[in-house]
Design a protein around this motif. Sequence first.
Motif, PDB file in Angstrom:
ATOM      1  N   GLY A 167       0.841  -1.202   0.000  1.00 55.97           N
ATOM      2  CA  GLY A 167       0.000   0.000   0.000  1.00 55.97           C
ATOM      3  C   GLY A 167       0.867   1.240   0.000  1.00 55.97           C
ATOM      4  N   LYS A 219      -6.154   8.811   1.307  1.00 58.39           N
ATOM      5  CA  LYS A 219      -6.684   7.482   1.552  1.00 58.39           C
ATOM      6  C   LYS A 219      -6.340   6.548   0.395  1.00 58.39           C
ATOM      7  CE  LYS A 219      -8.720   8.779   5.360  1.00 58.39           C
ATOM      8  NZ  LYS A 219      -8.261   8.287   6.693  1.00 58.39           N
ATOM      9  N   GLU A 220      -5.885   5.357   0.738  1.00 58.85           N
ATOM     10  CA  GLU A 220      -5.456   4.385  -0.274  1.00 58.85           C
ATOM     11  C   GLU A 220      -6.572   4.085  -1.276  1.00 58.85           C
ATOM     12  OE1 GLU A 220      -2.377   2.623  -1.853  1.00 58.85           O
ATOM     13  OE2 GLU A 220      -2.133   2.831   0.311  1.00 58.85           O
ATOM     14  N   LYS A 221      -7.775   3.909  -0.784  1.00 60.10           N
ATOM     15  CA  LYS A 221      -8.879   3.515  -1.668  1.00 60.10           C
ATOM     16  C   LYS A 221      -9.261   4.620  -2.645  1.00 60.10           C
ATOM     17  CE  LYS A 221     -12.383   4.783   1.778  1.00 60.10           C
ATOM     18  NZ  LYS A 221     -13.529   4.279   2.581  1.00 60.10           N
ATOM     19  N   ARG A 222      -8.920   5.875  -2.316  1.00 62.33           N
ATOM     20  CA  ARG A 222      -9.288   6.985  -3.201  1.00 62.33           C
ATOM     21  C   ARG A 222      -8.248   7.227  -4.289  1.00 62.33           C
ATOM     22  NH1 ARG A 222     -11.806  12.199  -0.403  1.00 62.33           N
ATOM     23  NH2 ARG A 222     -12.481  12.403  -2.591  1.00 62.33           N
ATOM     24  N   ALA A 247      -6.292   4.508  -5.507  1.00 63.82           N
ATOM     25  CA  ALA A 247      -5.975   3.234  -6.151  1.00 63.82           C
ATOM     26  C   ALA A 247      -6.365   3.283  -7.612  1.00 63.82           C
ATOM     27  CB  ALA A 247      -6.702   2.096  -5.451  1.00 63.82           C
TER      28      ALA A 247
END
Length: 440
Positions: free
Chosen positions: A88, A201-204, A206
């Motif tokens: 990550g 944020k990682e999910k934003r 990716a």
Amino acid sequence: MGAHQYVSASSADTSIGIPRRYAWMVFALTFGLLISDYMSRQVLNAVFPLIKSEWALTDSQLGLLSGIVALMVGLLTLPLSLMADRFGRVKSLTLMAVLWSLATLGCAVAENYQQMFFARFMVGVGEAAYGSVGIAVVVAVFPREMRATLASAFMAGGVFGSFLGMSLGGVMAEHFGWRWAFGGMAVFGLVLALLYPIVVKEKRIASPRLKDESGQKIKPAKSPLRSLYSSRSVVATYIASGLQLFVGGTVIVWMPSYLNRYYGMSTDKAGITAAVIVLFSAVGTILCGMLCDRLGKDRPDRKVLLAIIYCLGGCVLLMTAFALEAGTLQLILICLGMFLALGTNGPSSAMVANLTHNSVHGTAFATLTLANNFLGLALGPLVVGKVSDIIGLHHAFQLMPLVSIAAAAVFFYAKRHYHRDMERAHLPALVQNPEQNREN
């Protein structure tokens, strides 16, 4: 089909759905941490005279304190970049920043050379992969048509960080002592490191799964890693870029000491003056890179020619400067020489991108970073420090620019094979998408 997928994958827009305001916040924080990275790395140069006097160190020992950071970056950038892709990127960048900031704090409390060396070793471990991973985060949140501009600005952030580390470090060391200079850089890094995962944020950030026009997932190309070393041009570019940074990196490290010894400047004045020289380097990196893109738009080989010109032009200016006595004219020529000396960053990066597969560009830039650190940023300060112990820093600086001639010769070798290697690397994509390849 494979070539068509290659083009589609490389041109995918990973910023879809990401608000522009959020993208700029990500850029600002990632850029700020890059500045902290180089502030922590280069503050040491501003306090060289004070540490040398307090601990009775040789120039070789001082050069090793600087070079160990670049050495660890060179050794670890590839494995840590690969780990960050799996673990990550946001978590990895945060851990890196916390580590180098705590290690910088360790420099502030070091009681002897051995403790300082270990702390600088850990600074290098923390900073090892930040550049390659950080730029991957930045380009992921902006539209593809902005990537080149943002990548160039991001790379220049390292030089601006050096400017701030040397200037602010010199002022803080002069007024509060050298330990507070390290402490100030550490606090700045820790504050940003704590803020970073709260906002980013990682999910934003990716990357989405890539698909072709028929809606099928794009399969990775076979053995794209081979392109990292498969051509003479790309290997020569790694070497030439590293050799040229031998010169630019050495001037950045040793200039505060040079100004202290031969101009009689105090620590704060020497740090600020050296930082101005570094600022010229940053401006040169950006403007020389812009000129490279403009003149090389239709003739990619002009990028190599410009790299050669930057090497030789910087060599002439710096050799002339260090042949002069201390004075205003010498400082002006040093500024102009450094303006050109670091101008090879743009052409080198462009050549590596042109000669390697899009899917491994992150690893390709990590390889370039490895060469830059081993041959330049680590080796240069150490070698010049050892030569300085024998003949003095002024005479060592007179010999140093000659390395640029070797860099120019290796770039010339790359130029001889560049067209053929470009055709071999991109012929499949050229058949499928000739318009895009003309733009490259």
